[in-house]
Structure formats: structure tokens, C-alpha cells
Design a protein around this motif. Structure first.
Motif, PDB file in Angstrom:
ATOM      1  N   GLY A  18       0.811  -1.209   0.000  1.00  0.00           N
ATOM      2  CA  GLY A  18       0.000   0.000   0.000  1.00  0.00           C
ATOM      3  C   GLY A  18       0.843   1.256   0.000  1.00  0.00           C
ATOM      4  O   GLY A  18       2.062   1.218   0.200  1.00  0.00           O
ATOM      5  N   GLU A  19       0.173   2.386  -0.221  1.00  0.00           N
ATOM      6  CA  GLU A  19       0.876   3.658  -0.328  1.00  0.00           C
ATOM      7  C   GLU A  19       1.605   4.040   0.951  1.00  0.00           C
ATOM      8  O   GLU A  19       2.713   4.567   0.906  1.00  0.00           O
ATOM      9  CB  GLU A  19      -0.112   4.759  -0.714  1.00  0.00           C
ATOM     10  CG  GLU A  19       0.555   6.102  -0.945  1.00  0.00           C
ATOM     11  CD  GLU A  19      -0.421   7.195  -1.327  1.00  0.00           C
ATOM     12  OE1 GLU A  19      -0.430   7.593  -2.509  1.00  0.00           O
ATOM     13  OE2 GLU A  19      -1.198   7.642  -0.449  1.00  0.00           O
ATOM     14  N   SER A  20       1.002   3.793   2.103  1.00  0.00           N
ATOM     15  CA  SER A  20       1.660   4.178   3.358  1.00  0.00           C
ATOM     16  C   SER A  20       2.971   3.414   3.543  1.00  0.00           C
ATOM     17  O   SER A  20       3.946   3.956   4.060  1.00  0.00           O
ATOM     18  CB  SER A  20       0.740   3.953   4.556  1.00  0.00           C
ATOM     19  OG  SER A  20       0.484   2.585   4.781  1.00  0.00           O
ATOM     20  N   THR A  21       2.998   2.151   3.101  1.00  0.00           N
ATOM     21  CA  THR A  21       4.236   1.374   3.182  1.00  0.00           C
ATOM     22  C   THR A  21       5.286   1.954   2.245  1.00  0.00           C
ATOM     23  O   THR A  21       6.470   2.057   2.610  1.00  0.00           O
ATOM     24  CB  THR A  21       3.964  -0.098   2.836  1.00  0.00           C
ATOM     25  OG1 THR A  21       3.154  -0.676   3.869  1.00  0.00           O
ATOM     26  CG2 THR A  21       5.253  -0.901   2.730  1.00  0.00           C
ATOM     27  N   ASP A  22       4.872   2.334   1.028  1.00  0.00           N
ATOM     28  CA  ASP A  22       5.813   2.949   0.087  1.00  0.00           C
ATOM     29  C   ASP A  22       6.415   4.225   0.686  1.00  0.00           C
ATOM     30  O   ASP A  22       7.632   4.428   0.650  1.00  0.00           O
ATOM     31  CB  ASP A  22       5.099   3.300  -1.226  1.00  0.00           C
ATOM     32  CG  ASP A  22       4.528   2.077  -1.933  1.00  0.00           C
ATOM     33  OD1 ASP A  22       4.952   0.950  -1.626  1.00  0.00           O
ATOM     34  OD2 ASP A  22       3.637   2.264  -2.789  1.00  0.00           O
ATOM     35  N   ILE A  23       5.563   5.071   1.245  1.00  0.00           N
ATOM     36  CA  ILE A  23       6.027   6.340   1.823  1.00  0.00           C
ATOM     37  C   ILE A  23       6.957   6.085   3.004  1.00  0.00           C
ATOM     38  O   ILE A  23       8.023   6.700   3.120  1.00  0.00           O
ATOM     39  CB  ILE A  23       4.818   7.196   2.251  1.00  0.00           C
ATOM     40  CG1 ILE A  23       4.063   7.700   1.007  1.00  0.00           C
ATOM     41  CG2 ILE A  23       5.262   8.384   3.121  1.00  0.00           C
ATOM     42  CD1 ILE A  23       2.738   8.375   1.313  1.00  0.00           C
ATOM     43  N   LEU A  24       6.553   5.182   3.873  1.00  0.00           N
ATOM     44  CA  LEU A  24       7.358   4.878   5.061  1.00  0.00           C
ATOM     45  C   LEU A  24       8.725   4.335   4.658  1.00  0.00           C
ATOM     46  O   LEU A  24       9.757   4.726   5.216  1.00  0.00           O
ATOM     47  CB  LEU A  24       6.600   3.887   5.939  1.00  0.00           C
ATOM     48  CG  LEU A  24       7.207   3.510   7.284  1.00  0.00           C
ATOM     49  CD1 LEU A  24       6.105   3.280   8.316  1.00  0.00           C
ATOM     50  CD2 LEU A  24       8.053   2.255   7.181  1.00  0.00           C
ATOM     51  N   PHE A  25       8.734   3.432   3.680  1.00  0.00           N
ATOM     52  CA  PHE A  25      10.017   2.872   3.224  1.00  0.00           C
ATOM     53  C   PHE A  25      10.961   3.976   2.760  1.00  0.00           C
ATOM     54  O   PHE A  25      12.124   4.028   3.173  1.00  0.00           O
ATOM     55  CB  PHE A  25       9.812   1.869   2.088  1.00  0.00           C
ATOM     56  CG  PHE A  25      11.079   1.604   1.315  1.00  0.00           C
ATOM     57  CD1 PHE A  25      12.071   0.783   1.846  1.00  0.00           C
ATOM     58  CD2 PHE A  25      11.315   2.234   0.093  1.00  0.00           C
ATOM     59  CE1 PHE A  25      13.264   0.581   1.166  1.00  0.00           C
ATOM     60  CE2 PHE A  25      12.505   2.032  -0.596  1.00  0.00           C
ATOM     61  CZ  PHE A  25      13.480   1.187  -0.059  1.00  0.00           C
ATOM     62  N   LEU A 210      -2.128  12.932   6.917  1.00  0.00           N
ATOM     63  CA  LEU A 210      -1.623  13.916   7.881  1.00  0.00           C
ATOM     64  C   LEU A 210      -0.971  13.222   9.062  1.00  0.00           C
ATOM     65  O   LEU A 210       0.078  13.663   9.565  1.00  0.00           O
ATOM     66  CB  LEU A 210      -2.762  14.810   8.376  1.00  0.00           C
ATOM     67  CG  LEU A 210      -3.370  15.806   7.390  1.00  0.00           C
ATOM     68  CD1 LEU A 210      -4.601  16.467   8.000  1.00  0.00           C
ATOM     69  CD2 LEU A 210      -2.348  16.867   6.979  1.00  0.00           C
ATOM     70  N   GLN A 211      -1.583  12.132   9.518  1.00  0.00           N
ATOM     71  CA  GLN A 211      -1.034  11.381  10.645  1.00  0.00           C
ATOM     72  C   GLN A 211       0.305  10.739  10.285  1.00  0.00           C
ATOM     73  O   GLN A 211       1.246  10.745  11.086  1.00  0.00           O
ATOM     74  CB  GLN A 211      -2.040  10.326  11.108  1.00  0.00           C
ATOM     75  CG  GLN A 211      -3.259  10.934  11.800  1.00  0.00           C
ATOM     76  CD  GLN A 211      -4.380   9.933  11.968  1.00  0.00           C
ATOM     77  OE1 GLN A 211      -4.928   9.423  10.997  1.00  0.00           O
ATOM     78  NE2 GLN A 211      -4.722   9.632  13.215  1.00  0.00           N
ATOM     79  N   LEU A 212       0.394  10.202   9.077  1.00  0.00           N
ATOM     80  CA  LEU A 212       1.649   9.598   8.640  1.00  0.00           C
ATOM     81  C   LEU A 212       2.748  10.651   8.564  1.00  0.00           C
ATOM     82  O   LEU A 212       3.875  10.420   9.023  1.00  0.00           O
ATOM     83  CB  LEU A 212       1.451   8.937   7.274  1.00  0.00           C
ATOM     84  CG  LEU A 212       2.674   8.240   6.669  1.00  0.00           C
ATOM     85  CD1 LEU A 212       3.201   7.154   7.583  1.00  0.00           C
ATOM     86  CD2 LEU A 212       2.329   7.653   5.297  1.00  0.00           C
TER      87      LEU A 212
END
Length: 262
Positions: A18-25, A210-212
Motif C-alpha cells: 500500500g501507499e503508506s508502506t511505500d512512503i514509510l520505506f 496527515l497522521q503519517l
């Protein structure tokens, strides 16, 4: 203090796609260098709905489906500009994961995942968007498992913690938590927390981004502290611990009328 540079240590991400995983990575990779990303196959929609129905009942799940179809999906389409603005302002990189560093497993709790973790011997594991991780996995390697949760724990465990805080007229607990992972649902010891300040342009689908954005600096510091054994835990905020689910259509409409929360 340990003089070994953080770049010499192994950071492994254990995540769902998912997108949040991509961003976090990309955020962690730019800061430290990520060794590997273990990505699990998510639970099928059919199985997910079955489990949710067993837990919440047909009426609630039907209301949640209606909410997704009539509110969340149109909001997502209408909010693309705001999402791009948040990413640009917070310098979030949502490019796909580099496949040469991705290891795919059926589940974070599968024996193959434990085998991979034991082979990798990470110094810290960052969790994002997985199913509940079993104690067997959490004790399979001698390092910390750290998660970023879109809500202030333990008051807003489960999903959509930012939305539910606002819907409850509780903006002082609308935020994000970085915590250690235990076998419970968002019950691990708290490392850091931060609040978000949504604008009039924000809504149900933009709150998590926003939270991420607010959580990533906390996560980076937590990873750095974990690498050197310097994590300091914070006391939990006072209040009732509750596990939240997706809103139903009726709940969303009621909350909108009562508090204006979008």
C-alpha cells in the motif's frame, strides 16, 4: 554511546502492501538505508468481510459497506488535490518499493516469515499495515518491533483514530502514536505521540496522510533510539481504551451533523 553508524545496522520493514508502506520505506531508506522489506499478502476482501461480520454483525458491516461506497470512495476522488499538497508539503515519496529489496510472504505469521527474519537478523523491525502479529513472530528475533499507529493509543486503537477523535469532539487526542508491538491490537508501550491540525480541506481520507506525515519524524527518532538501545517509553494518556472500527453510513452522517467532522 554506541559509535557504530546507523547505516551499518540492519533495518527491516514488515508490512502490508500500500501507499503508506511505500512512503514509510522511502522516508526510512533516505534516513538510514533499509535492508529489506518483507511484504505480506493481505487478507482477501471476502475473508475480511466474513471476519468482520462474525465480530460486528450483518447490519454494522452493511452500513460500513454503504459508507465506503457512498462516502469514502467519492471523498477519495475529490481529495486527490489535497493529498498531493500534503505529500508535497511533507516531502513524502510515494514511489513503488524497489523489488530487489522486497521479500514476499503469505502472512507475517507464516513460518516462512520467521525463517526470513531469522536469516536477516535485523537490528530493528518497523511494522506497517500488517495483520496482528503473533507472539511467536515477535519473539523469533532479539530486536524491537516498532509500529506507527494512526491514532492516539490506547484511547483510539483499531482504525481511523484521527477521524474518531474528531467525531467525538476530542481534538486534543487527534494524532498519531509510535509504539512497540505486542500481540494485542495497538496495545504496545508508547514511544512517542503527536497531534495533527486538520484544515477545512481535510476529511476522512486525508486524516491518515496527515497522521503519517506527523508520525514519520517520531518513527525516525524511535528507530535511531532502538538501534542504540536508548528507547524511553512514555506514559499512556488518561482515558478509556477503546478499539474502533470503520464508521457506518449512519454513524458518519450523524457525526457530520453533530460535530461537522468530514
Amino acid at each position: 554511546m554506541n559509535s557504530t553508524p546507523a547505516s551499518a545496522k540492519k533495518i527491516v520493514i514488515l508490512a502490508g502492501p500500500g501507499e503508506s508502506t511505500d512512503i514509510l520505506f522511502h522516508a526510512l531508506d533516505a534516513e538510514f538505508g533499509v535492508h529489506r522489506i518483507i511484504v505480506e499478502t493481505p487478507v482477501s476482501q471476502k475473508q475480511l468481510l466474513k471476519r468482520r461480520t462474525e465480530k460486528l454483525g450483518y447490519a454494522t458491516v452493511a452500513g460500513q459497506i454503504l459508507f465506503k461506497l457512498l462516502i469514502a470512495t467519492p471523498l477519495s476522488r475529490a481529495s486527490q488535490g489535497r493529498m498531493r499538497a500534503i505529500k508535497q508539503q511533507a516531502h513524502l515519496n510515494d514511489q513503488s518499493l524497489p523489488e530487489d529489496r522486497v521479500i514476499r510472504v503469505a502472512s507475517v505469521n507464516a513460518p516462512e516469515c520467521i525463517e526470513q527474519l531469522q536469516a536477516l537478523q535485523p537490528d530493528v523491525i518497523v511494522v506497517n499495515g500488517t495483520r496482528i502479529i503473533s507472539k511467536k513472530v515477535l519473539t523469533s528475533v532479539p530486536c524491537k518491533f516498532i509500529n506507527t499507529h494512526a491514532g492516539i493509543t490506547p484511547l483510539y486503537r483499531g482504525v481511523h483514530g484521527g477521524y474518531w477523535a474528531l467525531a467525538n469532539n476530542d481534538p486534543q487526542h487527534c494524532g498519531v502514536s509510535v509504539h512497540l508491538v505486542d500481540p494485542g491490537i495497538d496495545t504496545g508501550a508508547i514511544i512517542a505521540q503527536a497531534l495533527i491540525q486538520p484544515t477545512a480541506e481535510d476529511n476522512f481520507v486525508t486524516y491518515p496522510l496527515l497522521q503519517l506525515a506527523a508520525g514519520l519524524p517520531l518513527l525516525k527518532q524511535a528507530v535511531r533510539d532502538a538501534l542504540y538501545g536508548e528507547i524511553q517509553l512514555k506514559p499512556a494518556p488518561e482515558g478509556v481504551s477503546k478499539l474502533w472500527s470503520h464508521p457506518t453510513l449512519a454513524e458518519y452522517v450523524s457525526n457530520r451533523r453533530r460535530t461537522g467532522t468530514r
